[in-house]
Structure formats: C-alpha cells, structure tokens
Write a protein that holds these residues in place. Structure first.
Motif, PDB file in Angstrom:
ATOM      1  N   PHE A 104       9.581  -6.390  11.744  1.00 20.47           N
ATOM      2  CA  PHE A 104      10.102  -5.392  10.816  1.00 20.47           C
ATOM      3  C   PHE A 104       8.961  -4.495  10.379  1.00 20.47           C
ATOM      4  N   LYS A 105       9.146  -3.176  10.513  1.00 18.81           N
ATOM      5  CA  LYS A 105       8.156  -2.212  10.040  1.00 18.81           C
ATOM      6  C   LYS A 105       8.232  -2.182   8.517  1.00 18.81           C
ATOM      7  N   VAL A 106       7.075  -2.306   7.863  1.00 16.99           N
ATOM      8  CA  VAL A 106       7.017  -2.295   6.401  1.00 16.99           C
ATOM      9  C   VAL A 106       6.927  -0.843   5.936  1.00 16.99           C
ATOM     10  N   SER A 158      10.159  -5.752  -0.558  1.00 15.78           N
ATOM     11  CA  SER A 158       9.680  -4.865   0.505  1.00 15.78           C
ATOM     12  C   SER A 158      10.882  -4.151   1.111  1.00 15.78           C
ATOM     13  N   PHE A 159      10.677  -2.894   1.471  1.00 13.78           N
ATOM     14  CA  PHE A 159      11.708  -2.134   2.174  1.00 13.78           C
ATOM     15  C   PHE A 159      11.276  -2.096   3.626  1.00 13.78           C
ATOM     16  N   PHE A 164      16.377  -3.012   5.642  1.00 13.12           N
ATOM     17  CA  PHE A 164      16.503  -4.291   4.962  1.00 13.12           C
ATOM     18  C   PHE A 164      15.679  -4.275   3.682  1.00 13.12           C
ATOM     19  N   ILE A 165      16.131  -5.059   2.703  1.00  9.40           N
ATOM     20  CA  ILE A 165      15.326  -5.313   1.509  1.00  9.40           C
ATOM     21  C   ILE A 165      14.944  -6.787   1.569  1.00  9.40           C
ATOM     22  N   VAL A 191      13.410   0.994  -4.190  1.00  9.48           N
ATOM     23  CA  VAL A 191      12.545  -0.186  -4.094  1.00  9.48           C
ATOM     24  C   VAL A 191      11.234   0.082  -4.839  1.00  9.48           C
ATOM     25  N   ASP A 192      10.660   1.281  -4.665  1.00 11.19           N
ATOM     26  CA  ASP A 192       9.415   1.636  -5.356  1.00 11.19           C
ATOM     27  C   ASP A 192       9.611   1.654  -6.875  1.00 11.19           C
ATOM     28  N   ILE A 193      10.746   2.165  -7.330  1.00 11.12           N
ATOM     29  CA  ILE A 193      11.048   2.189  -8.768  1.00 11.12           C
ATOM     30  C   ILE A 193      11.125   0.744  -9.285  1.00 11.12           C
TER      31      ILE A 193
END
Length: 175
Positions: free
Chosen positions: A76-78, A85-86, A118-119, A167-169
């Motif tokens: 999975f690319k982060v 993580s997204f 994905f989360i 996700v960042d928020i």
C-alpha cells in the motif's frame, strides 16, 4: 572521475530501503515489481546479490522517497501517515503463494483492487477499504466522531483522494 562502486545504482533499480518482518531496516536499491507481482527485488550494492521479497515477507518498503507498507501480502502506498494512515492499494497478492518450508500457502490478500483507498489504524492494525458507497460509515468509524474530520470526509463527494485531508485533520487534532 568515476563514482565509487557502492554509490552506483544498479541498472533498473532505484534508491530505497526495506523493513523486514522482524523490524530491521536495510538501505540499498529496489527494483519495484509491486503492481505485477506484489514483490520487489532488493540489493545493497551494484554488484551484490539480489533478493526478491514478496509483500508477506516485508513490513514496509521505500522507493525513491515513496513509502509503502505491507499488509496481508499486499503493498500500500502511504499517502498520509500518523495515528491513522491514508493508503492506496498498489498490488494484488490474492492467490499468490507464499512458502512455509516446501508447503505453498495462498494469501487472500486484502479487499479491493489496486488504486483503491484505505484508512489504516496503526495501533489497532484495522484496515478499512473506502468506497463511494461506504465513505460516511468508514469516516464515522475511523474518525471516532471527531466532527471536523467527519465533516471533511462527507464533503469529499466522490473524489476519494480528497479523504487525505480528513485523515490529516484527524491526525492533527491533538497538536
């Protein structure tokens, strides 16, 4: 002047690193076969031995600054990392054999297909596949009712790549 042999990048390889299943990290050169074979080739030098690793043998890989984590044999690319993580699925390991001694064990891989989002909860190791149909449920469950992140997720309207902002928020809420 000629470059030192240790700094020469082998043909077809890129600078990178791998994190093995035991948590140890090795720096070197990576030839990426993530999309087609859910694997990478790794070497520490231009003339050194090359070893192939499947996603089930690694915790993570990095190729020229792009980070990947490996879950159930898939890469999975982060896109964003923190408490959550997204991720974007980069391989399909389903039906790919892994060997336990001489016995082939077939991985089911993970849900979804390459390019799906994905989360991932890094502490509970919970991987949630995000689709246009389930985005609201996944946002509620993943962001634990944190309104700013849930509202951002609901405003995504079809472009799932924008979920990175939610996700960042969420990840910055305690800062």
């Amino acid at each position: 002047s000629q470059a030192n042999a240790q700094t020469e990048t082998p043909n077809g390889f890129k600078k990178g690193a791998i994190t093995l299943a035991d948590g140890s990290t090795q720096q070197g050169f990576v030839k990426e076969n993530i999309r087609k074979g859910a694997s990478i080739m790794f070497t520490t030098s231009a003339d050194g031995n090359k070893k192939s690793y499947s996603g089930s043998e690694l915790n993570a890989a990095e190729v020229e600054g792009v980070k990947y984590i490996c879950i159930n044999g898939d890469f999975f690319k982060v896109i964003s990392e923190g408490e959550l993580s997204f991720l974007q699925k980069s391989s399909d390991a389903s039906g790919k054999p892994a060997y336990n001694g001489s016995d082939a064990v077939f991985s089911n891989g993970t849900e979804g297909k390459p390019n799906d989002y994905f989360i991932y909860n890094n502490s509970s190791k919970d991987l949630k596949w995000v689709s246009k149909k389930n985005i609201n449920e996944v946002a509620q469950a993943s962001f634990a009712g944190y309104t700013a992140a849930v509202d951002k997720a609901k405003a995504v309207s079809g472009d799932l790549a924008q979920l990175k902002e939610a996700v960042d928020i969420y990840n910055s809420r305690n800062k």
